[in-house]
Motif scaffolding. Structure first.
Motif, mmCIF file in Angstrom:
data_model
loop_
_atom_site.group_PDB
_atom_site.id
_atom_site.type_symbol
_atom_site.label_atom_id
_atom_site.label_comp_id
_atom_site.label_asym_id
_atom_site.label_seq_id
_atom_site.Cartn_x
_atom_site.Cartn_y
_atom_site.Cartn_z
ATOM 1 N N VAL A 2 0.850 -1.183 0.000
ATOM 2 C CA VAL A 2 0.000 0.000 0.000
ATOM 3 C C VAL A 2 0.885 1.232 0.000
ATOM 4 C CG1 VAL A 2 -1.751 1.264 1.268
ATOM 5 C CG2 VAL A 2 -1.787 -1.227 1.266
ATOM 6 N N GLN A 5 0.343 6.726 2.894
ATOM 7 C CA GLN A 5 -0.901 7.457 3.097
ATOM 8 C C GLN A 5 -0.609 8.805 3.757
ATOM 9 O OE1 GLN A 5 -3.622 3.434 3.702
ATOM 10 N NE2 GLN A 5 -3.792 5.059 5.172
ATOM 11 N N TYR A 43 -7.653 5.647 7.707
ATOM 12 C CA TYR A 43 -6.249 5.255 7.550
ATOM 13 C C TYR A 43 -6.097 3.745 7.709
ATOM 14 C CZ TYR A 43 -1.165 5.415 8.144
ATOM 15 O OH TYR A 43 0.183 5.222 7.994
ATOM 16 N N GLY A 46 -7.684 1.916 4.811
ATOM 17 C CA GLY A 46 -6.828 2.062 3.641
ATOM 18 C C GLY A 46 -5.673 1.082 3.667
ATOM 19 N N ARG A 47 -5.081 0.897 4.846
ATOM 20 C CA ARG A 47 -4.004 -0.080 4.975
ATOM 21 C C ARG A 47 -4.493 -1.493 4.711
ATOM 22 N NH1 ARG A 47 0.835 1.732 4.468
ATOM 23 N NH2 ARG A 47 1.635 -0.064 5.624
ATOM 24 N N THR A 101 -5.824 7.804 1.207
ATOM 25 C CA THR A 101 -5.135 6.922 0.255
ATOM 26 C C THR A 101 -4.954 7.572 -1.119
ATOM 27 O OG1 THR A 101 -7.239 5.877 -0.383
ATOM 28 C CG2 THR A 101 -5.999 4.851 1.413
#
Length: 235
Positions: A2, A5, A43, A46-47, A101
């Motif tokens: 990923v 961010q 967050y 998104g991870r 993201t």
């Protein structure tokens, strides 16, 4: 892997650009805390590679649960309030995932707006099922829709800011739905017929705030766009 961010300051700057320059770091403590919570949840999601669209869909489904559970048991309004709260969290988190993201898009903005309107219809339907008058429920939905439509059309006409933060904004509708359902549940436990009256009062408050908010927004839009009107154009 990923990608990196955004941290909170980067996120707040990006969020402000998408919301008419309103900086969440300068917001009231409660609003700032809510937006920081949304950021941290976004967050984490998104991870985990959860997409903003998936969160938006989850929020709509949670909204649809509100009218489904509201009248099933005496505790139905309480469960409905829980679903409103969860849906409102999802509504904030989907945008947080997109910003954190770096996956914001115009299409996602449209999806989010449609999801918000569908969710509000579901909440108003729940109040109708509790006994609120149909015309009042329709008026609440129409005024809220018109509020968002006016702002969208004003932006497309050249308004570069949000115009005004009114008493009829989306967070206000969330609060009215949440508190209205909780109070309807409490009064329903005292006497079943009282839930209908409470639902009616909640929708009446929704209509009043939406009406005042729309008037405030129209005034702000007129002040913003009128100087740019062509000579001789009707005001």
């Amino acid at each position: 892997m990923v990608g990196r961010q955004l941290n909170w300051d980067e996120y707040a700057t990006a969020w402000a650009r998408l919301h008419g320059g309103f900086d969440p770091r300068a917001a009231a403590p409660v609003v700032r805390a809510w937006l920081r919570l949304a950021y941290h949840l976004g967050y984490v999601l998104g991870r985990l590679r959860v997409t903003p669209t998936a969160v938006t869909v989850a929020g709509v489904l949670l909204c649809f649960c509100v009218p489904l559970v509201v009248g099933r048991t005496p505790n139905g309004p309480f469960w409905a309030a829980v679903f409103v709260l969860l849906a409102s969290v999802a509504d904030s988190v989907d945008g947080a995932v997109a910003v954190a993201t770096r996956r914001t898009s115009r299409l996602g903005y449209v999806y989010d707006s449609v999801a918000d309107r569908l969710g509000e219809i579901a909440w108003l339907l729940a109040f109708w099922l509790l006994g609120a008058p149909g015309p009042l429920v329709v008026a609440g939905g129409a005024l809220s829709w018109l509020h968002e439509y006016v702002r969208a059309r004003a932006v497309s006409a050249g308004m570069r800011e949000i115009g005004a933060v009114t008493v009829g904004e989306r967070p206000t509708r969330v609060c009215v739905a949440l508190v209205g359902l909780l109070v309807a549940g409490l009064t329903g436990l005292v006497q079943a017929d009282l839930a209908a009256g409470t639902a009616t009062m909640a929708v009446a408050v929704w209509v009043l705030l939406a009406g005042f908010g729309l008037g405030h927004l129209l005034s702000a839009v007129r002040r913003t766009l009128l100087p740019d009107a062509a000579p001789g154009a009707p005001e």
